[in-house]
Design a protein around this motif. Structure first.
Motif, mmCIF file in Angstrom:
data_model
loop_
_atom_site.group_PDB
_atom_site.id
_atom_site.type_symbol
_atom_site.label_atom_id
_atom_site.label_comp_id
_atom_site.label_asym_id
_atom_site.label_seq_id
_atom_site.Cartn_x
_atom_site.Cartn_y
_atom_site.Cartn_z
ATOM 1 N N ALA A 90 0.827 -1.207 0.000
ATOM 2 C CA ALA A 90 0.000 0.000 0.000
ATOM 3 C C ALA A 90 0.861 1.257 0.000
ATOM 4 O O ALA A 90 0.527 2.255 -0.647
ATOM 5 N N GLY A 91 2.001 1.226 0.716
ATOM 6 C CA GLY A 91 2.892 2.379 0.738
ATOM 7 C C GLY A 91 3.503 2.649 -0.620
ATOM 8 O O GLY A 91 3.623 3.813 -1.043
ATOM 9 N N THR A 92 3.888 1.582 -1.319
ATOM 10 C CA THR A 92 4.456 1.738 -2.657
ATOM 11 C C THR A 92 3.409 2.289 -3.626
ATOM 12 O O THR A 92 3.689 3.187 -4.429
ATOM 13 N N ILE A 93 2.192 1.748 -3.551
ATOM 14 C CA ILE A 93 1.117 2.213 -4.419
ATOM 15 C C ILE A 93 0.819 3.684 -4.150
ATOM 16 O O ILE A 93 0.579 4.464 -5.078
ATOM 17 N N ARG A 94 0.856 4.069 -2.885
ATOM 18 C CA ARG A 94 0.587 5.468 -2.535
ATOM 19 C C ARG A 94 1.572 6.391 -3.226
ATOM 20 O O ARG A 94 1.179 7.404 -3.805
ATOM 21 N N TRP A 95 2.851 6.056 -3.204
ATOM 22 C CA TRP A 95 3.848 6.920 -3.848
ATOM 23 C C TRP A 95 3.642 6.952 -5.359
ATOM 24 O O TRP A 95 3.630 8.028 -5.960
ATOM 25 N N ILE A 96 3.470 5.798 -5.981
ATOM 26 C CA ILE A 96 3.319 5.734 -7.436
ATOM 27 C C ILE A 96 2.102 6.538 -7.895
ATOM 28 O O ILE A 96 2.174 7.337 -8.837
ATOM 29 N N PHE A 97 0.978 6.355 -7.226
ATOM 30 C CA PHE A 97 -0.242 7.042 -7.642
ATOM 31 C C PHE A 97 -0.199 8.529 -7.319
ATOM 32 O O PHE A 97 -0.788 9.336 -8.043
ATOM 33 N N THR A 98 0.483 8.907 -6.243
ATOM 34 C CA THR A 98 0.595 10.331 -5.939
ATOM 35 C C THR A 98 1.440 11.039 -6.987
ATOM 36 O O THR A 98 1.103 12.144 -7.433
#
Length: 301
Positions: A90-98
């Protein structure tokens, strides 16, 4: 809608966002900001990252990154991937999508947040030549490796399973912005540069007991039973896109049913798309921000 389907949808949302019902606060915050961000809806990055092939890409990136002993040491020593694998995802997805959908300020802020986390990630590892060396997650070469591995994963997964044609050179050039935000010096800006940059790491990659354990974990993560069959297909799809030498180092083989993978994966990703919604919540938030900004420009339709 039947309860089993609702439960499956909830598990999907929990896997990708860490929340089974409500949207995470960071997703709603993507609607904020005073510019359109680094990527417009017409960009190749938006096309690739809004597709479901990012699910395959995420698995592929984790596998490839594990082959670099410095990157693996950082995960092994400092990450809680065994105890909280979904939290790390979830942390990785948060950075990519942000970075993909947020304003430029949000993208810079998310990248600085990740870089601050890297400051405490230090230790020692044995490199691909058997030499003991210190590592830091902020090391330029490790940052470069992670960027290249992610870029290669996103691009290769879309090329294999995406529904439309894209310019690979445009994707690599556009996503170089993400590398620069993570302080990567001169990230690749074409598909050829990406392949050349990846090849330079061949002598640094190695396989050992730690790699085998990480691969075993990625192959069979602690997912809800309703998701395990679909994940087997996703894992096989990710392995299929790896270069033969990388598969060998990881101790993996192509599926015996490799010729069925492409249609099977596309059907599965289509089902996941229906379950999660045609337009993801991060993309929706970005579109609302862009619409608001356009409405403030005189004469803009």
């Amino acid at each position: 809608m039947s309860n089993p389907i609702r439960r499956w949808q909830a598990e999907l949302k929990k896997t990708f966002t860490g929340h089974s019902e409500s949207r995470p606060a960071w997703v709603e915050q993507l609607e904020e900001g005073e510019d359109a961000g680094y990527f417009l809806p017409t960009s190749v990055v938006w096309t690739v990252h809004s597709s479901m092939t990012t699910i395959v890409a995420g698995v592929r990136a984790l596998l490839l990154q594990a082959l670099h002993p410095g990157a693996l040491a950082g995960v092994w020593d400092h990450s809680r991937f065994r105890e909280d694998p979904l939290g790390r995802l979830a942390g990785t997805i948060r950075w990519i999508f942000t970075v993909t959908y947020g304003s430029t300020g949000a993208a810079r802020g998310a990248s600085k947040w990740v870089l601050r986390l890297h400051e405490s990630v230090r230790g020692n590892f044995v490199d691909g030549h058997g030499v003991a060396r210190p590592y830091s997650a902020a090391d330029p070469e490790l940052l470069r490796w992670v960027h290249i591995a992610f870029t290669d994963a996103f691009l290769s997964s879309y090329q294999a399973y995406g529904s439309g044609r894209i310019s690979a050179d445009d994707y690599v050039r556009e996503w170089a912005v993400a590398g620069e935000l993570m302080e990567v010096s001169k990230p690749p800006r074409s598909e050829l540069e990406l392949r050349e940059a990846l090849a330079k790491y061949d002598g640094e990659l190695r396989s050992d007991e730690r790699v085998a354990e990480v691969v075993a974990f990625i192959r069979r993560p602690p997912l809800h039973p309703s998701m395990r069959l679909g994940y087997k297909v996703i894992f096989a799809a990710a392995v299929e896109t790896l270069q033969p030498e990388h598969r060998r180092l990881l101790g993996l083989r192509r599926s015996r049913f490799w010729w069925l993978l492409k249609p099977g994966v596309r059907v599965l990703l289509g089902i996941i798309r229906l379950a999660l919604g045609r337009v993801g919540p991060s993309e929706q938030a970005a579109l609302r921000r862009i619409k608001r900004l356009r409405a403030t420009v005189p004469g803009n339709p």
